[in-house]
Structure formats: C-alpha cells, structure tokens
Design a protein around this motif. Sequence first.
Motif, PDB file in Angstrom:
ATOM      1  N   HIS A 117       0.849  -1.197   0.000  1.00  0.00           N
ATOM      2  CA  HIS A 117       0.000   0.000   0.000  1.00  0.00           C
ATOM      3  C   HIS A 117       0.881   1.243   0.000  1.00  0.00           C
ATOM      4  CE1 HIS A 117      -2.960   2.900   1.364  1.00  0.00           C
ATOM      5  NE2 HIS A 117      -3.918   1.994   1.360  1.00  0.00           N
ATOM      6  N   SER A 118       0.609   2.142  -0.920  1.00  0.00           N
ATOM      7  CA  SER A 118       1.480   3.314  -1.046  1.00  0.00           C
ATOM      8  C   SER A 118       1.294   4.330   0.069  1.00  0.00           C
ATOM      9  CB  SER A 118       1.257   4.004  -2.399  1.00  0.00           C
ATOM     10  OG  SER A 118      -0.005   4.641  -2.444  1.00  0.00           O
ATOM     11  N   GLY A 119       0.309   4.103   0.944  1.00  0.00           N
ATOM     12  CA  GLY A 119       0.179   4.940   2.128  1.00  0.00           C
ATOM     13  C   GLY A 119       0.647   4.219   3.365  1.00  0.00           C
ATOM     14  N   VAL A 120       0.071   3.051   3.617  1.00  0.00           N
ATOM     15  CA  VAL A 120       0.345   2.296   4.838  1.00  0.00           C
ATOM     16  C   VAL A 120       1.783   1.799   4.886  1.00  0.00           C
ATOM     17  CG1 VAL A 120      -0.300   0.233   6.142  1.00  0.00           C
ATOM     18  CG2 VAL A 120      -2.079   1.615   5.058  1.00  0.00           C
ATOM     19  N   ASN A 121       2.342   1.394   3.736  1.00  0.00           N
ATOM     20  CA  ASN A 121       3.671   0.778   3.710  1.00  0.00           C
ATOM     21  C   ASN A 121       4.774   1.686   3.178  1.00  0.00           C
ATOM     22  OD1 ASN A 121       1.737  -1.899   2.518  1.00  0.00           O
ATOM     23  ND2 ASN A 121       2.608  -1.878   4.563  1.00  0.00           N
ATOM     24  N   ILE A 122       4.482   2.934   2.884  1.00  0.00           N
ATOM     25  CA  ILE A 122       5.437   3.792   2.191  1.00  0.00           C
ATOM     26  C   ILE A 122       6.687   4.083   3.018  1.00  0.00           C
ATOM     27  CG2 ILE A 122       4.533   6.033   2.953  1.00  0.00           C
ATOM     28  CD1 ILE A 122       5.544   5.109  -0.655  1.00  0.00           C
ATOM     29  N   HIS A 123       6.597   3.976   4.340  1.00  0.00           N
ATOM     30  CA  HIS A 123       7.717   4.296   5.215  1.00  0.00           C
ATOM     31  C   HIS A 123       8.607   3.098   5.518  1.00  0.00           C
ATOM     32  CE1 HIS A 123       4.675   2.549   7.750  1.00  0.00           C
ATOM     33  NE2 HIS A 123       5.557   2.378   8.721  1.00  0.00           N
ATOM     34  N   MET A 124       8.316   1.943   4.932  1.00  0.00           N
ATOM     35  CA  MET A 124       9.003   0.714   5.307  1.00  0.00           C
ATOM     36  C   MET A 124      10.274   0.450   4.509  1.00  0.00           C
ATOM     37  SD  MET A 124       5.841  -1.897   6.024  1.00  0.00           S
ATOM     38  CE  MET A 124       4.750  -1.643   7.440  1.00  0.00           C
ATOM     39  N   GLY A 125      10.629   1.342   3.602  1.00  0.00           N
ATOM     40  CA  GLY A 125      11.874   1.197   2.875  1.00  0.00           C
ATOM     41  C   GLY A 125      11.863   0.142   1.797  1.00  0.00           C
ATOM     42  N   ARG A 126      10.694  -0.281   1.360  1.00  0.00           N
ATOM     43  CA  ARG A 126      10.609  -1.292   0.315  1.00  0.00           C
ATOM     44  C   ARG A 126      11.030  -0.731  -1.039  1.00  0.00           C
ATOM     45  NH1 ARG A 126       4.774  -4.001   1.956  1.00  0.00           N
ATOM     46  NH2 ARG A 126       5.432  -4.782   4.007  1.00  0.00           N
ATOM     47  N   GLY A 127      11.525  -1.622  -1.889  1.00  0.00           N
ATOM     48  CA  GLY A 127      11.977  -1.191  -3.202  1.00  0.00           C
ATOM     49  C   GLY A 127      10.822  -0.804  -4.107  1.00  0.00           C
ATOM     50  N   ASN A 128      11.027   0.237  -4.893  1.00  0.00           N
ATOM     51  CA  ASN A 128      10.088   0.639  -5.945  1.00  0.00           C
ATOM     52  C   ASN A 128      10.709   0.208  -7.267  1.00  0.00           C
ATOM     53  OD1 ASN A 128       9.074   2.370  -8.144  1.00  0.00           O
ATOM     54  ND2 ASN A 128       7.946   3.460  -6.557  1.00  0.00           N
ATOM     55  N   ALA A 129      10.074  -0.749  -7.953  1.00  0.00           N
ATOM     56  CA  ALA A 129      10.654  -1.322  -9.166  1.00  0.00           C
ATOM     57  C   ALA A 129      10.942  -0.260 -10.221  1.00  0.00           C
ATOM     58  CB  ALA A 129       9.718  -2.391  -9.729  1.00  0.00           C
ATOM     59  N   ASN A 130      10.071   0.718 -10.350  1.00  0.00           N
ATOM     60  CA  ASN A 130      10.280   1.771 -11.352  1.00  0.00           C
ATOM     61  C   ASN A 130      11.545   2.570 -11.055  1.00  0.00           C
ATOM     62  OD1 ASN A 130       7.906   1.100 -12.710  1.00  0.00           O
ATOM     63  ND2 ASN A 130       6.668   2.516 -11.494  1.00  0.00           N
ATOM     64  N   LYS A 131      11.710   2.933  -9.803  1.00  0.00           N
ATOM     65  CA  LYS A 131      12.875   3.739  -9.424  1.00  0.00           C
ATOM     66  C   LYS A 131      14.168   2.925  -9.497  1.00  0.00           C
ATOM     67  CE  LYS A 131      13.144   7.318  -7.790  1.00  0.00           C
ATOM     68  NZ  LYS A 131      13.605   8.569  -8.417  1.00  0.00           N
ATOM     69  N   LEU A 132      14.113   1.665  -9.119  1.00  0.00           N
ATOM     70  CA  LEU A 132      15.308   0.827  -9.170  1.00  0.00           C
ATOM     71  C   LEU A 132      15.779   0.609 -10.603  1.00  0.00           C
ATOM     72  CD1 LEU A 132      14.379  -1.795  -6.439  1.00  0.00           C
ATOM     73  CD2 LEU A 132      16.219  -0.110  -6.311  1.00  0.00           C
ATOM     74  N   LEU A 133      14.835   0.464 -11.523  1.00  0.00           N
ATOM     75  CA  LEU A 133      15.209   0.284 -12.923  1.00  0.00           C
ATOM     76  C   LEU A 133      15.759   1.579 -13.506  1.00  0.00           C
ATOM     77  CD1 LEU A 133      15.305  -1.979 -14.903  1.00  0.00           C
ATOM     78  CD2 LEU A 133      12.914  -1.578 -15.474  1.00  0.00           C
ATOM     79  N   ALA A 134      15.164   2.714 -13.111  1.00  0.00           N
ATOM     80  CA  ALA A 134      15.676   4.012 -13.569  1.00  0.00           C
ATOM     81  C   ALA A 134      17.100   4.244 -13.083  1.00  0.00           C
ATOM     82  CB  ALA A 134      14.766   5.135 -13.074  1.00  0.00           C
ATOM     83  N   ARG A 135      17.375   3.819 -11.870  1.00  0.00           N
ATOM     84  CA  ARG A 135      18.725   3.980 -11.309  1.00  0.00           C
ATOM     85  C   ARG A 135      19.762   3.229 -12.148  1.00  0.00           C
ATOM     86  NH1 ARG A 135      20.076   1.698  -5.247  1.00  0.00           N
ATOM     87  NH2 ARG A 135      22.371   1.790  -5.325  1.00  0.00           N
ATOM     88  N   PHE A 136      19.430   2.013 -12.544  1.00  0.00           N
ATOM     89  CA  PHE A 136      20.356   1.237 -13.370  1.00  0.00           C
ATOM     90  C   PHE A 136      20.568   1.909 -14.718  1.00  0.00           C
ATOM     91  CE2 PHE A 136      21.321  -1.940 -16.581  1.00  0.00           C
ATOM     92  CZ  PHE A 136      22.404  -2.601 -16.008  1.00  0.00           C
ATOM     93  N   LEU A 137      19.490   2.342 -15.344  1.00  0.00           N
ATOM     94  CA  LEU A 137      19.604   2.975 -16.662  1.00  0.00           C
ATOM     95  C   LEU A 137      20.427   4.255 -16.592  1.00  0.00           C
ATOM     96  CD1 LEU A 137      15.945   2.518 -17.946  1.00  0.00           C
ATOM     97  CD2 LEU A 137      17.964   1.230 -18.678  1.00  0.00           C
ATOM     98  N   PHE A 138      20.191   5.062 -15.567  1.00  0.00           N
ATOM     99  CA  PHE A 138      20.930   6.312 -15.438  1.00  0.00           C
ATOM    100  C   PHE A 138      22.419   6.053 -15.285  1.00  0.00           C
ATOM    101  CE2 PHE A 138      22.762   9.754 -12.899  1.00  0.00           C
ATOM    102  CZ  PHE A 138      22.435  10.846 -13.700  1.00  0.00           C
ATOM    103  N   SER A 139      22.760   5.000 -14.553  1.00  0.00           N
ATOM    104  CA  SER A 139      24.169   4.708 -14.282  1.00  0.00           C
ATOM    105  C   SER A 139      24.895   4.090 -15.475  1.00  0.00           C
ATOM    106  CB  SER A 139      24.278   3.755 -13.078  1.00  0.00           C
ATOM    107  OG  SER A 139      23.733   4.335 -11.923  1.00  0.00           O
TER     108      SER A 139
END
Length: 486
Positions: free
Chosen positions: A215-237
């Motif tokens: 849940h993007s509200g209830v679980n947002i503070h738990m430090g879980r990976g966001n697949a979109n952001k993780l893939l963007a990080r690889f592409l940028f690097s």
Amino acid sequence: MTALNQLYPQPLWQWFETICSIPHPSKHEQALSAHIQAWAKEKGLDFIEDKVGNLIIKKPASVGMENRKVVCIQAHLDMVPQKNSDKIHDFEKDPIEAYVDGDWVTANGTTLGADNGIGMSSALAILGSTDIKHGPLEVLLTIDEEAGMTGAFGLEAGVLEADILINTDSEQEGEIYMGCAGGVDAEITVPMTWEAVEPSQKAYKLTISGLKGGHSGVNIHMGRGNANKLLARFLFSHAEELSLELANFTGGSLRNAIPREAEVTFTIPEEKLARLQELSAFYQELVRAELAIADPDFTFTLSETETPKQVMAEESQDDFIALLNTCPNGVERMSDDVAGVVETSLNVGVISTETEHVSILCLIRSLIDSGRSQVEGNLTSLAQLADAEVEFSGAYPGWKPDNSSEVMALVNETYHDIYKKEPDIMVIHAGLECGLFKKPYPNMDMVSIGPTIRYPHGPDEKVLIETVGQYWELLLAVLERIPARS
C-alpha cells in the motif's frame, strides 16, 4: 475455502467467502453489487443505488432502540487487483482463492480483498442478523475507492440520514482512526521522438521482480523497493556506457500500490553483451544487499527478446531517464503533530510507454495541503527541466482530526471496557473516504476501525483471524451503546 465459513464470527466469514467468489476489482463491482441488492430484496431491506453506483441499504432499529442516533456503517465494494507474475488469474472473471494459513487468512498468489472486504462483510452480517442490538442503521457501500474514490466523490447530500459514520477501512486492531491524508494524482508526460534500430544492435529485456510492493500509504515508510525507481537507477548509471537504446519501459499497475515489477526493452551493440551481463549481475547483488531487510527477494533478470521496431531518440531517452531517476519517491516528511506518522509522501506508481510519449503516474499523499502543494511544485519543476508536462487530477481532501468527536470517545471507552487496555488514537497516512463525506455531510461524526491487515494492495495481503473477531465484538458493542438523539 470451506474452512473460512467455520471461523469466528461465522456470519462475517460466510459473507467474506461469498465476496471472494464474486469478482469485484475497481470499476468492475457490478456483479457484487447486484448480488447484494438481490439479497437485500429477499431480506425485505430498503436499498437504493445512487447515480454513480454507490449502494445504500437501510435497516430499522431493534425493538426499544428506535430513538438512538442513526448510524451508517461504511465500506467500499472494490478491491485492488494485484497478482504475482507467475499466477494465472483474471480479476474480472476468477474468484479469489482465499484460504486459512495458520493464524491468518490469505490468498493464492493474488490480493485477498480483505481491504475492504472484511469491513463490507461485517456490515452485511449485521444487516442480516436478528439478534444484534442497534438503533436505526444504514450501510453505505461505495464504488471505485481504490482507483479514484469515484463513489465518495459522487455521494450526494440528503441520501444518508445518519448522525454517525463508522468507516471500516482501517487495518490495525487496537487503533482508532480519527483523521487521514488527502491526495492527488500526478501524471508526467515525457514527449518521445523515435528512430530506427541499427541492424547491428541486439535486443534484450531487463526485468525487476520479487519485491513486496504494498500500500502506497500504509507501507510507504518501510523502505521497500520501488521497481520503477530501481530500474531508472540502473539505466541512469549504465545506459551511456552500454550504448543502450531504450524501446519500452513498463512498470507498476496501480498508482496507489508500490510497484513490485518493472521491465525495459532495449538494444545494445553485440560486443556490449558481456559488460551488460556483468553490470546486471553486480546490480542485483548491490540492491539485494541494500534491501536485505526490507525487500530480500529482489530479482534482476536479463533475457533476449525480439528486436523492436523503433527506439527512443537520444535526447528523448536522456530526458526520460534523468527525470525518472531524480523524481522524488517515498517519504517526503514525517508529521510533527502525530508521532510516527508520515506527513507527506509520493509513490511513482505506473509507467507506460505510448506512441508519442512515456507516462509516469504518481500518487501524492499529505496530511496537510501545503505538503501536497510542495510536492506538486517539485514535479512541476522537474517536468519543466525535462521539457515534459505534468497534470494533477482527482484531488481529494484529508480528514481533519476532531478531538471533540463523541463517537471517537465512545469507541475509545468501549474498547477499554472490553479489552481492559487503551487503544491508540491515530491519524493514518492512507486515504480514507471520510474526508470526502465531510463535504455533503459536514456535521456527521466519523470514526474508522478495522482488523489487522498486512500487505494490502499486494499479493501477500493477509488478515489476522483473531483480530476479525475483536473488531466484530467492538463494532457490535459500539452499536449497542450509541446514544439517543437529543
């Protein structure tokens, strides 16, 4: 599913078993609504379906309780449709395969729909009862809560008579909610120019999977990976080093669910394959180490694929990757007023590649309007820097806490009397419909309660069986104690 209807309280679990058998993802609640209407007609209960599709069912008071304040028990009809990538399931046709797993009820490879199916089941069980004491009762079942709160937006004044509303969409037993965050959808559109694929290029696909999401509200503070952001990080690097030319980026499926999966299709020169394999293996180990506690099952998979018809032009690709890589995501600020509660957050939820653009759909949440406005400004600035556009829509207000709420005090006192301990009075970072109900019903006194649900909006969703019974007992005790009308 046979075991479900043997759980306590049986009337509630029997209804939940029925609800699981009827497909009801967001925007496809008609079959479930029709089933409930047919049941209400058979029971002789008055009901209406309003202009947008909300269902309102009314039940007279128990004998001797006719002078009590009118109570509305509220839940939403829809559920979040999320599944594991290897699970074959059509949410518009197939039932939810719910089962008992130790102390919990969960589902086989999909979301369970305990959010908000347990609350809905409790309301329907009370409507069908003959021995539960209550005053004049209304049940409001809204549509499309998970995908846009269409039902709550469309609720009109004068439909409900209730003085008190009990929202059943909370997800932690022992907590009483008296406020929630507001939110707004943000769609960033990055224009695309395309070019032909060079004959010497080879096509590959990189896929992220195995993340918990949630849940993007209830679980947002738990430090879980966001697949979109993780893939963007690889592409940028590594996109420049690999001479990578991007053809498609697809990630996430709902703006209010933390993305568990994402994939990109691209081409590279054949001589770069060994380096790509090396970098992708290194990145998998790097992210696994970073997310060892929060998201230990992260997987980064490289595979060959068919050559695409076109790839992004260099400038378009650079703008898109840079924008996505720097786009804020997760907790922006914790609340100063409510300890341990997120004040403002952003979820980069869904990315889709279209003919003329790439769309990035986000959900901003905040307990305060200024926090939401700040993130809106951040996204607007990013879009300007990348020659992109951003559009905000579907804004819904937060539910402002009311410390003088009589029903909140009543639930607090009742909980203490039953369980001999103090509940926690909370404000939730998730969006509840109560804030929207305050517009047509500004004087309605509201509170939100529910059982313990873990990992809503993801296929690991589960509900703790014992807490369903506790929630039920609290709800029935509160209904019996509702005061008389003044």
